[in-house]
Design an enzyme around this catalytic site. Structure first.
Site, PDB file in Angstrom:
ATOM      1  N   ARG A  86      52.998 -85.887 129.617  1.00 42.61           N
ATOM      2  CA  ARG A  86      51.867 -85.334 130.353  1.00 42.61           C
ATOM      3  C   ARG A  86      50.688 -85.120 129.412  1.00 42.61           C
ATOM      4  NH1 ARG A  86      52.865 -80.222 134.185  1.00 42.61           N
ATOM      5  NH2 ARG A  86      54.157 -81.785 135.187  1.00 42.61           N
ATOM      6  N   THR A  97      44.301 -83.674 130.923  1.00 46.99           N
ATOM      7  CA  THR A  97      44.206 -84.053 132.344  1.00 46.99           C
ATOM      8  C   THR A  97      45.455 -83.675 133.126  1.00 46.99           C
ATOM      9  OG1 THR A  97      45.189 -86.247 132.010  1.00 46.99           O
ATOM     10  CG2 THR A  97      42.810 -86.041 131.667  1.00 46.99           C
ATOM     11  N   ASP A 136      66.154 -79.825 127.818  1.00 49.59           N
ATOM     12  CA  ASP A 136      66.598 -78.902 126.774  1.00 49.59           C
ATOM     13  C   ASP A 136      68.065 -78.548 126.939  1.00 49.59           C
ATOM     14  OD1 ASP A 136      64.209 -78.804 125.422  1.00 49.59           O
ATOM     15  OD2 ASP A 136      63.514 -76.970 126.400  1.00 49.59           O
TER      16      ASP A 136
END
Length: 209
Positions: free
Chosen positions: A104, A108, A203
């Site tokens: 990501r 933006t 994770d």
């Protein structure tokens, strides 16, 4: 028009709710993610085409149905999607595996491709895109768009937990794609995490923080 399937199998529900607990460690979490993916794969392949063949058993001849040679592919969205692959391959071992990597953009917030490796004949295959979590839907929608740009027409998306916001986005951007969802949760929080969810799937699968 694609459909949305929310799993209602007791084993899937039990296993999802088991790994929601913050006390489940990495090894067990990873194993159960694979088990859930296997069960979901069973549901998502329910309508594969079959053909009749003649079979010589040790006792005599008969006619039975086998898969009609439809080529399959599993495409996990990196990195958490990798946790679902082995469970699915245990049921469909002849499937090819591709990988899509997205991150990501911090400014933006749009998904950006950093890796894409697909089977050379991917456009001829029934492709299962997999990611444990469908949160905002940004990465999932982008991954499906990448596949469509490469000529893939038969796409199904599998996730273990989804937020309504992610489902909405997938339905808006890819109304032709069937969605298979282990559990549909309440909402996203301000940080984009699914509530109640299970935390960060990547994770917890890989033991990173």
């Amino acid at each position: 028009m694609g459909k949305v399937y929310v799993m209602d199998h007791p084993l899937i529900e039990h296993k999802i709710n088991y790994i929601r607990s913050k006390d489940v460690g990495t090894k067990e979490f990873r194993e159960v993610i694979g088990e859930i993916a296997q069960l979901m794969c069973y549901e998502a392949t329910r309508d594969l085409k079959m053909k009749e063949v003649e079979i010589e058993t040790p006792v005599g001849r008969t006619t039975g149905r086998v898969l009609d040679g439809k080529k399959l592919a599993i495409v996990p969205i990196l990195r958490a999607g990798i946790g679902m692959v082995d469970g699915m391959l245990s049921l469909i071992p002849a499937a090819k595996v591709g990988h899509i990597g997205l991150y990501r953009d911090p400014e933006t917030l749009d998904p950006v491709e950093y890796y894409c490796k697909l089977p050379s004949d991917c456009e001829e295959r029934q492709v299962f895109v997999v990611d444990p979590m469908l949160a905002t839907g940004g990465s999932s929608a982008a991954a499906v768009s990448m596949l469509k740009e490469k000529g893939v027409k038969n796409i199904r998306f599998l996730c273990i937990i989804a937020a309504p916001e992610g489902v909405r986005r997938m339905r808006e951007e890819h109304p032709d794609v069937d969605l298979y969802i282990g559990a549909l949760d309440e909402r996203l929080n301000g940080h984009g995490y699914i509530v109640p969810g299970l935390g960060d799937a990547g994770d917890r699968i890989f033991g990173t923080k």
